[in-house]
Design an enzyme around this catalytic site. Structure first.
Site, mmCIF file in Angstrom:
data_model
loop_
_atom_site.group_PDB
_atom_site.id
_atom_site.type_symbol
_atom_site.label_atom_id
_atom_site.label_comp_id
_atom_site.label_asym_id
_atom_site.label_seq_id
_atom_site.Cartn_x
_atom_site.Cartn_y
_atom_site.Cartn_z
ATOM 1 C CB CYS A 17 -34.938 17.007 11.146
ATOM 2 S SG CYS A 17 -36.083 18.269 11.132
ATOM 3 N NE ARG A 23 -36.240 14.119 8.744
ATOM 4 C CZ ARG A 23 -35.021 14.064 8.105
ATOM 5 N NH1 ARG A 23 -34.179 12.985 8.207
ATOM 6 N NH2 ARG A 23 -34.575 15.151 7.617
ATOM 7 C CG ASP A 134 -36.752 14.453 4.371
ATOM 8 O OD1 ASP A 134 -37.834 14.700 4.527
ATOM 9 O OD2 ASP A 134 -35.767 15.142 3.875
HETATM 10 P P1 4NP Z 1 -37.524 17.617 8.067
HETATM 11 O O1 4NP Z 1 -38.216 17.561 6.565
HETATM 12 O O2 4NP Z 1 -36.015 17.734 7.904
HETATM 13 O O3 4NP Z 1 -37.788 16.317 8.676
HETATM 14 O O4 4NP Z 1 -38.205 18.813 8.465
HETATM 15 C C1 4NP Z 1 -37.977 18.213 5.394
HETATM 16 C C2 4NP Z 1 -38.645 19.589 5.145
HETATM 17 C C3 4NP Z 1 -38.261 20.296 4.394
HETATM 18 C C4 4NP Z 1 -37.463 20.049 3.373
HETATM 19 C C5 4NP Z 1 -36.842 19.025 3.606
HETATM 20 C C6 4NP Z 1 -36.789 17.979 4.366
HETATM 21 N N1 4NP Z 1 -36.916 21.019 2.168
HETATM 22 O O5 4NP Z 1 -36.520 20.635 1.312
HETATM 23 O O6 4NP Z 1 -37.706 22.067 2.222
#
Ligand code: 4NP
Length: 166
Positions: A17, A23, A134
């Site tokens: 992800c 995720r 997300d």
């Molecule tokens: P992930 O969620 O891609 O599902 O781990 C996120 C975690 C952090 C960020 C964005 C999405 N961020 O912008 O820091």
């Protein structure tokens, strides 16, 4: 599952992800649970990574860990960034959304390597969605939705691997 006459070689799945704190570590934890439930831990292993390295070394987001724990999944992965070497190491690389998919396509070191990339949404059966959303800026319901989707997708992905569809 293609064992390529190397019966001891494990089939390796990498979930990807953006941040590798919501995720993909959840997908890894759920998929590992399915693998263990089916006694396949000696044959199939999983890991996860993010296209963005800003959360490197962090545990999964506390909101995701809590939501997963209520469903019986303990998430212990430490965030890391995906690299070109992962395409050599893993048999299958599963993207959570279209941006992850595009980023992986650009990172792949060869055309052959791009054939290892899949979208998690392609394994959804109970509730069809074009990508795993997300949840980072969502509330509790966002995390619950992601876990609902991943529980379905990971089971179907596992079934497809065992049926040697790749
Ligand atoms: P992930 O969620 O891609 O599902 O781990 C996120 C975690 C952090 C960020 C964005 C999405 N961020 O912008 O820091």
């Amino acid at each position: 599952m293609n064992t390529n006459n190397e019966s001891t070689k494990k089939y390796k799945v990498l979930f990807v992800c953006l941040g590798n704190i919501c995720r993909s570590p959840a997908a890894q934890g759920i998929f590992e649970h399915v693998v263990r439930e089916n006694g396949m831990q000696d044959k199939i292993v999983a890991d996860s990574a993010g296209t963005y390295g800003g959360h490197r070394g962090e545990m999964p987001d506390r909101r995701m860990r809590t939501a997963a724990m209520y469903r019986g999944f303990a998430l212990t992965h430490q965030s890391r960034q995906v690299s070109g070497l992962d395409f050599l190491d893993f048999d299958l690389i599963v993207a959570m959304d279209d941006q992850n998919y595009e980023d992986l396509m650009h990172l792949a070191p060869s055309v052959e390597a791009t054939h290892k990339i899949r979208r998690m949404a392609d394994f959804l059966q109970r509730r069809k969605m074009p990508y795993i959303p997300d949840p980072y800026y969502m509330g509790v319901e966002g995390f619950a939705l992601v876990l609902d989707l991943l529980e379905d997708g990971c089971q179907n992905l596992f079934d497809a691997i065992v049926k040697a569809e790749f």
